[in-house]
Design a protein around this motif. Structure first.
Motif, PDB file in Angstrom:
ATOM      1  N   VAL A  29       0.428  -1.060  -0.002  1.00 14.23           N
ATOM      2  CA  VAL A  29      -0.367  -0.098   0.090  1.00 14.23           C
ATOM      3  C   VAL A  29       0.707   1.185   0.297  1.00 14.23           C
ATOM      4  O   VAL A  29       0.808   2.601  -0.869  1.00 14.23           O
ATOM      5  CB  VAL A  29      -0.887   0.231   1.367  1.00 14.23           C
ATOM      6  CG1 VAL A  29      -1.451   1.918   1.279  1.00 14.23           C
ATOM      7  CG2 VAL A  29      -2.481  -0.848   0.990  1.00 14.23           C
ATOM      8  N   SER A  30       1.874   1.179   0.982  1.00 10.22           N
ATOM      9  CA  SER A  30       2.894   2.671   0.779  1.00 10.22           C
ATOM     10  C   SER A  30       3.554   2.678  -0.525  1.00 10.22           C
ATOM     11  O   SER A  30       3.551   4.419  -0.940  1.00 10.22           O
ATOM     12  CB  SER A  30       3.865   2.156   2.057  1.00 10.22           C
ATOM     13  OG  SER A  30       3.882   2.052   3.710  1.00 10.22           O
ATOM     14  N   ASN A  31       3.898   1.476  -0.832  1.00  8.32           N
ATOM     15  CA  ASN A  31       4.487   1.376  -2.164  1.00  8.32           C
ATOM     16  C   ASN A  31       3.381   1.588  -3.134  1.00  8.32           C
ATOM     17  O   ASN A  31       3.872   3.072  -4.127  1.00  8.32           O
ATOM     18  CB  ASN A  31       4.924   0.301  -2.918  1.00  8.32           C
ATOM     19  CG  ASN A  31       6.245   0.037  -1.482  1.00  8.32           C
ATOM     20  OD1 ASN A  31       6.807   0.514  -1.224  1.00  8.32           O
ATOM     21  ND2 ASN A  31       6.564  -1.725  -1.772  1.00  8.32           N
ATOM     22  N   VAL A  32       2.369   1.624  -2.889  1.00 18.38           N
ATOM     23  CA  VAL A  32       1.314   2.703  -5.102  1.00 18.38           C
ATOM     24  C   VAL A  32       0.944   3.562  -4.437  1.00 18.38           C
ATOM     25  O   VAL A  32       1.582   4.413  -4.791  1.00 18.38           O
ATOM     26  CB  VAL A  32      -0.082   1.215  -4.541  1.00 18.38           C
ATOM     27  CG1 VAL A  32      -1.093   1.780  -5.255  1.00 18.38           C
ATOM     28  CG2 VAL A  32       0.366  -0.166  -4.444  1.00 18.38           C
ATOM     29  N   LEU A  33       1.111   4.219  -3.014  1.00 19.39           N
ATOM     30  CA  LEU A  33       0.736   5.968  -2.470  1.00 19.39           C
ATOM     31  C   LEU A  33       2.218   6.254  -3.314  1.00 19.39           C
ATOM     32  O   LEU A  33       1.805   7.365  -3.410  1.00 19.39           O
ATOM     33  CB  LEU A  33       0.582   5.599  -1.388  1.00 19.39           C
ATOM     34  CG  LEU A  33      -1.028   5.462  -1.121  1.00 19.39           C
ATOM     35  CD1 LEU A  33      -1.031   5.523   1.142  1.00 19.39           C
ATOM     36  CD2 LEU A  33      -2.071   5.327  -1.686  1.00 19.39           C
TER      37      LEU A  33
END
Length: 215
Positions: free
Chosen positions: A189-193
């Protein structure tokens, strides 16, 4: 003992603020730390108090969209839950783009509101069913700036996580669906954002609908 979730109420109607406070004060895990009646006062209060959640009316002096933008800029740790009777499509999208995480209509019952505050504090996006439908309809047309190159930055796993985020699923549910650990989901999720240069899960969901990742 877990400290209570700290909440600021921003609404220009005194009776509305009193009604919300009266109910939320009955919840041991929620604490009203301040009230505001305009966008500027809401932003100042949140910057001073750094509450976990700001309940923001969409139609008030200065506007709920601007209030959201200023709150997110001045108190990054504060999640914004829009609580309003206003259902204009453009306002919904603008509020999300400004950084609002959740969006409820004022016809929601008290228990639904309390649950939304708790989940919003945990970083989960909560959308009233009618609002969710309107938001999806409003963003189905791909945006001009939603270029494939941004999506190309995502790995296959990250794209799968993005699709499940667009369904409004929590990290725990995504982990179960994908058969991976919850910590791994949080990393994805952090990477996507970061790769898509988005602020939160709600914006990621909107992005997924706009680009056709989720249809």
């Amino acid at each position: 003992m877990t400290p209570p979730i700290r909440v600021v109420i921003a609404d220009d109607h005194v009776l509305v603020r009193q009604g919300i406070r009266a109910f939320l004060d009955t919840c041991d895990d929620l604490s009203i730390v301040g009230e505001a009646d305009s966008a500027s006062s809401a932003a100042q209060l949140c910057e001073q108090l750094a509450p976990d959640v700001a309940l923001v009316d969409l139609v008030m002096p200065g506007g709920g969209v601007e209030a959201t933008r200023m709150i997110r800029a001045g108190s990054a740790g504060t999640q914004v839950l829009i609580l309003t009777s206003y259902e204009d499509d453009s306002q919904i999208v603008q509020a999300v783009q400004a950084g609002a995480l959740s969006y409820l209509l004022k016809d929601a019952d008290a228990d639904t509101l309390a649950d939304a505050v708790r989940r919003t504090a945990r970083g989960e996006a909560i959308l009233h069913p009618r609002i969710a439908t309107r938001l999806i309809q409003a963003v189905r047309t791909p945006a001009a700036d939603a270029t494939p190159t941004a999506l190309d930055r995502l790995s296959q796993r990250e794209r799968e996580v993005l699709e499940l985020m667009a369904d409004g699923l929590s990290n725990q549910v995504i982990a179960t669906r994908m058969g991976i650990g919850e910590k791994t989901v949080k990393t994805h999720v952090s990477n996507v954002l970061a790769k898509l240069e988005l602020q939160d899960r709600t914006q990621a969901a909107v992005y997924a609908w706009r680009t056709g990742v989720k249809s």
